[in-house]
Design a protein around this motif. Structure first.
Motif, PDB file in Angstrom:
ATOM      1  N   SER A  62      50.758  40.426  45.069  1.00 42.54           N
ATOM      2  CA  SER A  62      51.345  40.613  43.746  1.00 42.54           C
ATOM      3  C   SER A  62      50.203  40.836  42.752  1.00 42.54           C
ATOM      4  N   GLY A  63      50.533  41.095  41.520  1.00 39.11           N
ATOM      5  CA  GLY A  63      49.515  41.410  40.510  1.00 39.11           C
ATOM      6  C   GLY A  63      48.456  40.332  40.368  1.00 39.11           C
ATOM      7  N   THR A  64      48.871  39.092  40.513  1.00 39.22           N
ATOM      8  CA  THR A  64      47.941  37.981  40.332  1.00 39.22           C
ATOM      9  C   THR A  64      46.814  38.018  41.367  1.00 39.22           C
ATOM     10  N   MET A  67      44.224  40.034  39.888  1.00 36.58           N
ATOM     11  CA  MET A  67      43.553  39.255  38.829  1.00 36.58           C
ATOM     12  C   MET A  67      42.542  38.308  39.460  1.00 36.58           C
ATOM     13  N   PHE A  89      50.464  34.960  30.336  1.00 33.79           N
ATOM     14  CA  PHE A  89      49.561  35.703  31.211  1.00 33.79           C
ATOM     15  C   PHE A  89      48.104  35.534  30.796  1.00 33.79           C
ATOM     16  N   ARG A  92      47.055  32.533  32.392  1.00 32.73           N
ATOM     17  CA  ARG A  92      46.764  32.733  33.818  1.00 32.73           C
ATOM     18  C   ARG A  92      45.294  33.106  34.013  1.00 32.73           C
ATOM     19  N   THR A 136      49.177  44.336  27.513  1.00 34.65           N
ATOM     20  CA  THR A 136      50.411  43.878  26.877  1.00 34.65           C
ATOM     21  C   THR A 136      50.738  42.512  27.469  1.00 34.65           C
ATOM     22  N   SER A 138      53.236  40.207  28.504  1.00 38.97           N
ATOM     23  CA  SER A 138      54.663  40.352  28.817  1.00 38.97           C
ATOM     24  C   SER A 138      55.498  39.132  28.411  1.00 38.97           C
ATOM     25  N   ASP A 163      44.140  43.113  32.303  1.00 39.50           N
ATOM     26  CA  ASP A 163      45.413  43.013  33.025  1.00 39.50           C
ATOM     27  C   ASP A 163      46.383  43.950  32.307  1.00 39.50           C
ATOM     28  N   ILE A 165      49.090  45.115  33.804  1.00 41.17           N
ATOM     29  CA  ILE A 165      50.166  45.142  34.800  1.00 41.17           C
ATOM     30  C   ILE A 165      51.463  45.644  34.168  1.00 41.17           C
ATOM     31  N   THR A 166      51.720  45.259  32.903  1.00 40.43           N
ATOM     32  CA  THR A 166      52.809  45.924  32.174  1.00 40.43           C
ATOM     33  C   THR A 166      52.273  46.910  31.129  1.00 40.43           C
ATOM     34  N   GLN A 188      55.553  46.555  40.901  1.00 37.08           N
ATOM     35  CA  GLN A 188      56.922  46.251  40.454  1.00 37.08           C
ATOM     36  C   GLN A 188      57.131  46.503  38.967  1.00 37.08           C
ATOM     37  N   LYS A 189      56.184  47.206  38.323  1.00 40.71           N
ATOM     38  CA  LYS A 189      56.330  47.457  36.893  1.00 40.71           C
ATOM     39  C   LYS A 189      56.584  48.949  36.679  1.00 40.71           C
TER      40      LYS A 189
END
Ligand SMILES: *Cc1c(COP(=O)(O)O)cnc(C)c1O
Length: 391
Positions: A62-64, A67, A89, A92, A136, A138, A163, A165-166, A188-189
């Motif tokens: 996943s995106g993390t 990161m 985020f 995170r 951004t 999220s 990041d 991701i979005t 998934q974005k």
């Protein structure tokens, strides 16, 4: 009534049918010429999608995961890093950098706000090795000024890790012009496919930094992935079906852009911008307040009206329409709800969400909504935008 299940969340986002078909057909082994050809094509298209000449890496996570790879590949324990945090985020980034023993300074702003550039500048000492930020956020809807932050770092040794991701596919970014060293996306974005892949573009400066980083790393050793990517492979078994879906999604963007992925991405960004603008104006017309001071186009966060919990709005929307909105995260739960504009959504989806929202608010607080108020404003915004296009 029929109720179609639909995602209006800022990730996962609605799936592109061509991506789903590609997944179903992906009976490929990852050490074959067929897969290598696919993967090389995807890596090259991803460069255009991100808008960079830098090498792109795809990770099955996943995106993390991406990161985390940025932290473990670019820092050493005890090194000073700066995290810009104004949401879940951002937090995170701070959690990741602390988990790997970095000396973390957090420039923190309240949820819904962003960072004044002079405050960022005041935190930039030569000891700061890496700055971590979201394009951004999220969890709040805010767009941070990545270009402005990047310009503060020009000429310094400090790396910038974003990041996005979005942010990718919803935001105009000049990755190479601004000198963004690492920019991260997730499947998934904006790419309209299921969760499970992360991707990142890495600058030459960042590749050089990896040679001196003293963090332990194995699965997420980006240097190993880079060596394999040149041959059209990845170090370990990749999520082959998702890579096939990603290829189909990038083909779709290319096709939308008249053969040019970058043009397709521009259309995607403009689409998100228009849906976000319609949603913002419609929310105001309903007497609702926006949560973010400077809302980006990835997601709009709206405060629940007095006396109504955002959790009930999200639940009501699911119950009445099987549509999924997002509640606030963490402390923001119950306070705000979020509508995504990322990826495979269009104007008709946008007005459907707004009509459904009127319905749900009316049910929660009878008589509180003048039906059509949100729609009328959204339609006006759309008509104005159309006029602008045809000029
Ligand atoms: C979705 C998202 C992530 C990634 O989360 P994963 O669940 O690990 O894919 C990271 N940052 C932002 C800003 C996001 O929106």
């Amino acid at each position: 009534m029929f109720r179609k299940t639909r995602l209006f969340t800022p990730g996962p986002t609605p799936l592109l049918p061509a991506g789903q078909f590609a997944m179903a057909a992906a009976d490929l082994h990852h050490r074959t010429p067929e897969f290598r050809a696919l993967f090389l094509k995807v890596l090259s298209q991803l460069k255009s999608f991100i808008g960079t000449q830098n090498d792109v890496i795809v990770l099955s996570s996943s995106g993390t995961g991406a990161m985390e790879s940025a932290v473990t590949n670019l820092t050493s324990p005890g090194e000073k890093v700066l995290v810009l945090s104004a949401g879940k985020f951002g937090e995170r980034w701070a959690g990741l950098a602390k988990a790997f023993g970095c000396d973390v300074t957090v420039l923190s702003k309240p949820y819904g706000e962003t960072f004044p550039l002079d405050e960022v500048k005041a935190h930039l000492t030569p000891e700061v090795r890496v700055v971590f930020v979201q394009a951004t956020e999220s969890s709040t809807g805010v767009r941070h000024d990545v270009g402005g932050i990047a310009r503060l770092l020009k000429g310094s040794e400090t790396l910038l890790v974003v990041d996005a991701i979005t942010g990718l596919g919803t935001t105009k970014l000049d990755v190479d012009g601004d000198g963004i060293d690492v920019i991260i996306g997730g499947s998934q974005k904006a790419l309209m496919i299921p969760p499970g892949l992360a991707y990142l573009a890495v600058s030459e400066r960042a590749w050089a930094r990896m040679e001196t980083s003293k963090q332990p790393r194995y699965y997420f050793d980006l240097r190993k992935e880079r060596k394999n990517a040149v041959k059209g492979e990845s170090a370990y078994t990749p999520a082959v079906a998702l890579i096939a879906a990603m290829g189909a999604a990038l083909d779709y963007l290319a096709q939308q852009g008249g053969g040019d992925v970058a043009k397709g991405r521009e259309l995607l960004v403009n689409n998100a911008e228009l849906c976000a603008r319609c949603t913002r104006e419609a929310a105001k017309a309903l007497g609702l307040e926006l949560f973010a001071a400077s809302n980006g186009a990835a997601v709009t966060a709206i405060k629940a009206p007095a006396g109504i919990s955002s959790t009930d709005i999200v639940k009501g929307f699911k119950k009445q329409f099987a549509g999924v909105l997002s509640d606030g995260q963490g402390e923001m739960k119950g306070q705000i709800f979020r509508i995504g504009h990322i990826g495979f959504l269009d104007y008709l989806d946008c007005v459907a969400i707004l009509a459904g929202l009127e319905q749900v608010l009316d049910e929660l607080k009878p008589g509180s909504v003048q039906f059509g108020a949100a729609l009328a404003v959204a339609q006006k915004v759309f008509a104005e935008a159309r006029k602008g296009e045809s000029k």
